[in-house]
Design a protein around this motif. Structure first.
Motif, PDB file in Angstrom:
ATOM      1  N   LEU A  75       0.843  -1.049  -0.021  1.00 21.64           N
ATOM      2  CA  LEU A  75      -0.004   0.175   0.009  1.00 21.64           C
ATOM      3  C   LEU A  75       0.857   1.225   0.142  1.00 21.64           C
ATOM      4  CD1 LEU A  75      -2.721  -1.081   2.616  1.00 21.64           C
ATOM      5  CD2 LEU A  75      -3.053  -0.998   0.119  1.00 21.64           C
ATOM      6  N   PRO A  76       0.464   2.285  -0.715  1.00 18.47           N
ATOM      7  CA  PRO A  76       1.162   3.586  -0.386  1.00 18.47           C
ATOM      8  C   PRO A  76       1.326   4.095   0.909  1.00 18.47           C
ATOM      9  CG  PRO A  76      -0.481   3.652  -2.303  1.00 18.47           C
ATOM     10  CD  PRO A  76      -0.690   2.238  -1.477  1.00 18.47           C
ATOM     11  N   LYS A  77       2.541   4.475   1.288  1.00 19.19           N
ATOM     12  CA  LYS A  77       2.646   5.214   2.429  1.00 19.19           C
ATOM     13  C   LYS A  77       1.793   6.161   3.050  1.00 19.19           C
ATOM     14  CE  LYS A  77       7.680   4.342   2.619  1.00 19.19           C
ATOM     15  NZ  LYS A  77       9.055   5.220   2.848  1.00 19.19           N
ATOM     16  N   SER A  78       1.085   6.860   2.185  1.00 17.81           N
ATOM     17  CA  SER A  78       0.063   7.880   2.742  1.00 17.81           C
ATOM     18  C   SER A  78      -1.256   7.404   2.393  1.00 17.81           C
ATOM     19  CB  SER A  78       0.344   9.256   1.822  1.00 17.81           C
ATOM     20  OG  SER A  78       0.108   8.961   0.469  1.00 17.81           O
ATOM     21  N   CYS A  79      -1.750   5.945   2.304  1.00 21.43           N
ATOM     22  CA  CYS A  79      -2.874   5.516   1.859  1.00 21.43           C
ATOM     23  C   CYS A  79      -3.837   5.834   2.981  1.00 21.43           C
ATOM     24  CB  CYS A  79      -2.631   3.895   1.696  1.00 21.43           C
ATOM     25  SG  CYS A  79      -4.089   2.912   1.057  1.00 21.43           S
ATOM     26  N   ARG A  80      -4.809   6.146   2.575  1.00 17.56           N
ATOM     27  CA  ARG A  80      -6.092   6.496   3.310  1.00 17.56           C
ATOM     28  C   ARG A  80      -7.215   5.634   3.163  1.00 17.56           C
ATOM     29  NH1 ARG A  80     -10.323   9.997   4.399  1.00 17.56           N
ATOM     30  NH2 ARG A  80      -9.790  11.140   2.233  1.00 17.56           N
ATOM     31  N   ARG A  81      -7.796   5.647   1.721  1.00 16.86           N
ATOM     32  CA  ARG A  81      -8.879   5.257   1.250  1.00 16.86           C
ATOM     33  C   ARG A  81      -8.638   3.845   0.223  1.00 16.86           C
ATOM     34  NH1 ARG A  81     -13.307   7.938   1.542  1.00 16.86           N
ATOM     35  NH2 ARG A  81     -14.362   7.480  -0.501  1.00 16.86           N
ATOM     36  N   VAL A  82      -9.471   2.716   0.669  1.00 18.47           N
ATOM     37  CA  VAL A  82      -8.922   1.487  -0.097  1.00 18.47           C
ATOM     38  C   VAL A  82     -10.051   0.839  -0.551  1.00 18.47           C
ATOM     39  CG1 VAL A  82      -7.885  -0.686   0.117  1.00 18.47           C
ATOM     40  CG2 VAL A  82      -7.041   1.230   1.112  1.00 18.47           C
ATOM     41  N   ILE A  83     -10.238   0.169  -1.732  1.00 20.54           N
ATOM     42  CA  ILE A  83     -11.218  -0.635  -2.335  1.00 20.54           C
ATOM     43  C   ILE A  83     -10.847  -2.020  -2.289  1.00 20.54           C
ATOM     44  CG2 ILE A  83     -12.838  -1.075  -4.426  1.00 20.54           C
ATOM     45  CD1 ILE A  83     -12.781   1.800  -4.983  1.00 20.54           C
ATOM     46  N   GLU A  84     -11.480  -2.881  -1.754  1.00 21.02           N
ATOM     47  CA  GLU A  84     -11.122  -4.351  -1.923  1.00 21.02           C
ATOM     48  C   GLU A  84     -12.078  -5.211  -2.698  1.00 21.02           C
ATOM     49  OE1 GLU A  84     -10.702  -8.307   0.998  1.00 21.02           O
ATOM     50  OE2 GLU A  84     -11.263  -6.498   1.737  1.00 21.02           O
ATOM     51  N   LEU A  85     -11.385  -5.649  -3.950  1.00 19.01           N
ATOM     52  CA  LEU A  85     -12.153  -6.665  -4.730  1.00 19.01           C
ATOM     53  C   LEU A  85     -12.132  -7.961  -4.372  1.00 19.01           C
ATOM     54  CD1 LEU A  85     -11.074  -4.796  -8.030  1.00 19.01           C
ATOM     55  CD2 LEU A  85     -13.220  -4.100  -6.491  1.00 19.01           C
ATOM     56  N   GLY A  86     -13.352  -8.761  -4.151  1.00 22.07           N
ATOM     57  CA  GLY A  86     -13.352 -10.027  -3.777  1.00 22.07           C
ATOM     58  C   GLY A  86     -13.073 -10.316  -2.186  1.00 22.07           C
ATOM     59  N   GLY A  87     -13.777  -9.786  -1.557  1.00 26.38           N
ATOM     60  CA  GLY A  87     -13.532  -9.853   0.031  1.00 26.38           C
ATOM     61  C   GLY A  87     -13.693 -11.218   0.648  1.00 26.38           C
ATOM     62  N   GLY A  88     -14.140 -12.066  -0.101  1.00 25.64           N
ATOM     63  CA  GLY A  88     -14.047 -13.638   0.392  1.00 25.64           C
ATOM     64  C   GLY A  88     -14.447 -13.576   1.836  1.00 25.64           C
ATOM     65  N   THR A  89     -13.691 -14.087   2.912  1.00 28.02           N
ATOM     66  CA  THR A  89     -13.820 -14.300   4.216  1.00 28.02           C
ATOM     67  C   THR A  89     -13.490 -13.157   5.069  1.00 28.02           C
ATOM     68  OG1 THR A  89     -11.897 -15.482   4.609  1.00 28.02           O
ATOM     69  CG2 THR A  89     -13.986 -16.961   3.879  1.00 28.02           C
ATOM     70  N   GLY A  90     -12.741 -12.347   4.417  1.00 27.52           N
ATOM     71  CA  GLY A  90     -12.347 -11.114   5.092  1.00 27.52           C
ATOM     72  C   GLY A  90     -10.752 -11.009   5.759  1.00 27.52           C
ATOM     73  N   VAL A  91     -10.065 -11.749   5.145  1.00 26.18           N
ATOM     74  CA  VAL A  91      -8.747 -12.019   5.607  1.00 26.18           C
ATOM     75  C   VAL A  91      -8.022 -10.499   5.215  1.00 26.18           C
ATOM     76  CG1 VAL A  91      -6.333 -12.933   5.329  1.00 26.18           C
ATOM     77  CG2 VAL A  91      -8.317 -14.393   5.445  1.00 26.18           C
ATOM     78  N   PHE A  92      -8.145 -10.087   4.003  1.00 28.76           N
ATOM     79  CA  PHE A  92      -7.466  -8.766   3.598  1.00 28.76           C
ATOM     80  C   PHE A  92      -8.558  -7.571   4.218  1.00 28.76           C
ATOM     81  CE2 PHE A  92      -6.083 -10.815  -0.627  1.00 28.76           C
ATOM     82  CZ  PHE A  92      -4.986 -11.384   0.148  1.00 28.76           C
ATOM     83  N   THR A  93      -9.543  -7.755   4.319  1.00 29.62           N
ATOM     84  CA  THR A  93     -10.453  -6.853   5.197  1.00 29.62           C
ATOM     85  C   THR A  93      -9.812  -6.474   6.505  1.00 29.62           C
ATOM     86  OG1 THR A  93     -12.429  -7.606   3.859  1.00 29.62           O
ATOM     87  CG2 THR A  93     -12.905  -5.728   5.553  1.00 29.62           C
ATOM     88  N   GLN A  94      -9.766  -7.482   7.212  1.00 25.67           N
ATOM     89  CA  GLN A  94      -9.201  -7.478   8.653  1.00 25.67           C
ATOM     90  C   GLN A  94      -7.892  -6.797   8.759  1.00 25.67           C
ATOM     91  OE1 GLN A  94     -11.005  -8.117  11.745  1.00 25.67           O
ATOM     92  NE2 GLN A  94      -9.097  -6.696  12.222  1.00 25.67           N
ATOM     93  N   ALA A  95      -7.083  -7.226   7.770  1.00 22.32           N
ATOM     94  CA  ALA A  95      -5.717  -6.683   7.611  1.00 22.32           C
ATOM     95  C   ALA A  95      -5.538  -5.107   7.398  1.00 22.32           C
ATOM     96  CB  ALA A  95      -4.816  -7.417   6.598  1.00 22.32           C
ATOM     97  N   LEU A  96      -6.387  -4.703   6.579  1.00 14.87           N
ATOM     98  CA  LEU A  96      -6.542  -3.322   6.267  1.00 14.87           C
ATOM     99  C   LEU A  96      -6.964  -2.387   7.554  1.00 14.87           C
ATOM    100  CD1 LEU A  96      -8.324  -3.464   2.817  1.00 14.87           C
ATOM    101  CD2 LEU A  96      -6.248  -2.581   3.221  1.00 14.87           C
ATOM    102  N   LEU A  97      -7.886  -3.001   8.191  1.00 18.02           N
ATOM    103  CA  LEU A  97      -8.181  -2.521   9.578  1.00 18.02           C
ATOM    104  C   LEU A  97      -6.998  -2.260  10.528  1.00 18.02           C
ATOM    105  CD1 LEU A  97     -11.742  -4.015  10.201  1.00 18.02           C
ATOM    106  CD2 LEU A  97     -11.363  -1.566   9.503  1.00 18.02           C
ATOM    107  N   ASP A  98      -6.353  -3.506  10.463  1.00 14.45           N
ATOM    108  CA  ASP A  98      -5.224  -3.629  11.200  1.00 14.45           C
ATOM    109  C   ASP A  98      -4.238  -2.703  11.017  1.00 14.45           C
ATOM    110  OD1 ASP A  98      -6.539  -5.690  12.892  1.00 14.45           O
ATOM    111  OD2 ASP A  98      -5.392  -7.372  12.075  1.00 14.45           O
ATOM    112  N   HIS A  99      -4.050  -2.427   9.497  1.00 15.27           N
ATOM    113  CA  HIS A  99      -3.167  -1.526   8.962  1.00 15.27           C
ATOM    114  C   HIS A  99      -3.320  -0.083   9.298  1.00 15.27           C
ATOM    115  CE1 HIS A  99      -0.015  -0.444   5.998  1.00 15.27           C
ATOM    116  NE2 HIS A  99      -0.663   0.393   5.497  1.00 15.27           N
ATOM    117  N   GLY A 100      -4.431   0.370   9.521  1.00 19.61           N
ATOM    118  CA  GLY A 100      -5.032   1.633  10.185  1.00 19.61           C
ATOM    119  C   GLY A 100      -5.844   2.326   9.308  1.00 19.61           C
ATOM    120  N   ILE A 101      -6.390   1.570   8.242  1.00 19.20           N
ATOM    121  CA  ILE A 101      -7.378   2.112   7.521  1.00 19.20           C
ATOM    122  C   ILE A 101      -8.881   2.146   8.066  1.00 19.20           C
ATOM    123  CG2 ILE A 101      -8.551   1.837   5.139  1.00 19.20           C
ATOM    124  CD1 ILE A 101      -5.653   2.328   5.080  1.00 19.20           C
TER     125      ILE A 101
END
Length: 211
Positions: free
Chosen positions: A46-72
């Motif tokens: 992710l870009p260092k200044s990343c603030r807004r993110v779209i996820e394609l193919g959320g599945g069970t939420g592994v990346f969704t949770q990782a985005l939250l943990d990343h600070g999004i």
């Protein structure tokens, strides 16, 4: 919609994912959820200044949770999932995030409807779509819609199984993109490679792309 007493609501997410793969192996590209190692590799792109993110193919939420943990922040995320059962699972797990049951080919309209347009477009798109198995025209439709939903210097971060670039050279050239092989992990089933796509500098700076 499943009732609160439906026993499938309590099944492990891995089984939920595998069951959807059995129903539609082409539509659900993986046989199991992505690993934590792959999620960390995706987040690292992710870009260092990343603030807004779209996820394609959320599945069970592994990346969704990782985005939250990343600070999004939840309000700065949009998740698309075409499979209705996985979509319902994501809505239950992440009630504060905009989660849409929709086709990535329609991302322009979906993004605009959810506040990701013009100056509020996404800084990055995280994708778990099975691009490698898609025909070239469908790839181009999705990638074109994705880059129209990104800031001019935005990144499209995609994982794929095996070492081959999942986006064809014809699509990359037609959309004037660059592709970079970012990382590879054996600690995923199957092993996975992360690719990052960006606009070529000359196109990113044109007046049309800055609108």
């Amino acid at each position: 919609m499943k009732s609160p007493d439906d026993p499938t609501r309590t099944l492990p997410v891995g089984w939920t994912f595998f069951r959807q793969w059995l129903k539609d192996p082409l539509g659900v590209a993986a046989i199991s959820p992505s690993s934590p190692q792959l999620a960390r590799q995706m987040m690292s792109q992710l870009p260092k200044s990343c603030r807004r993110v779209i996820e394609l193919g959320g599945g069970t939420g592994v990346f969704t949770q990782a985005l939250l943990d990343h600070g999004i922040a939840p309000a700065d995320m949009l998740v698309l999932e075409l499979n209705e059962e996985l979509h319902q699972h994501l809505q239950r797990r992440f009630p504060g995030i905009a989660i849409v049951c929709g086709d990535a080919g329609n991302l322009r309209a979906i993004a605009a409807d959810n506040g990701f347009a013009d100056d509020t477009r996404a800084d990055a798109i995280i994708s778990g779509l099975g691009l490698l198995s898609m025909p070239r025209q469908l790839q181009q439709t999705i990638m074109s819609a994705a880059f129209d939903s990104l800031q001019p210097d935005g990144r499209f971060v995609q994982f794929t199984y095996g070492p081959a670039n999942p986006v064809t050279r014809e699509v990359i050239d037609a959309l004037e993109l660059t592709a970079r092989r970012a990382s590879f992990t054996w600690w995923n089933v199957p092993p996975a490679t992360v690719y990052v796509y960006t606009r070529r500098v000359s196109r990113a700076m044109t007046p049309r792309s800055m609108r």
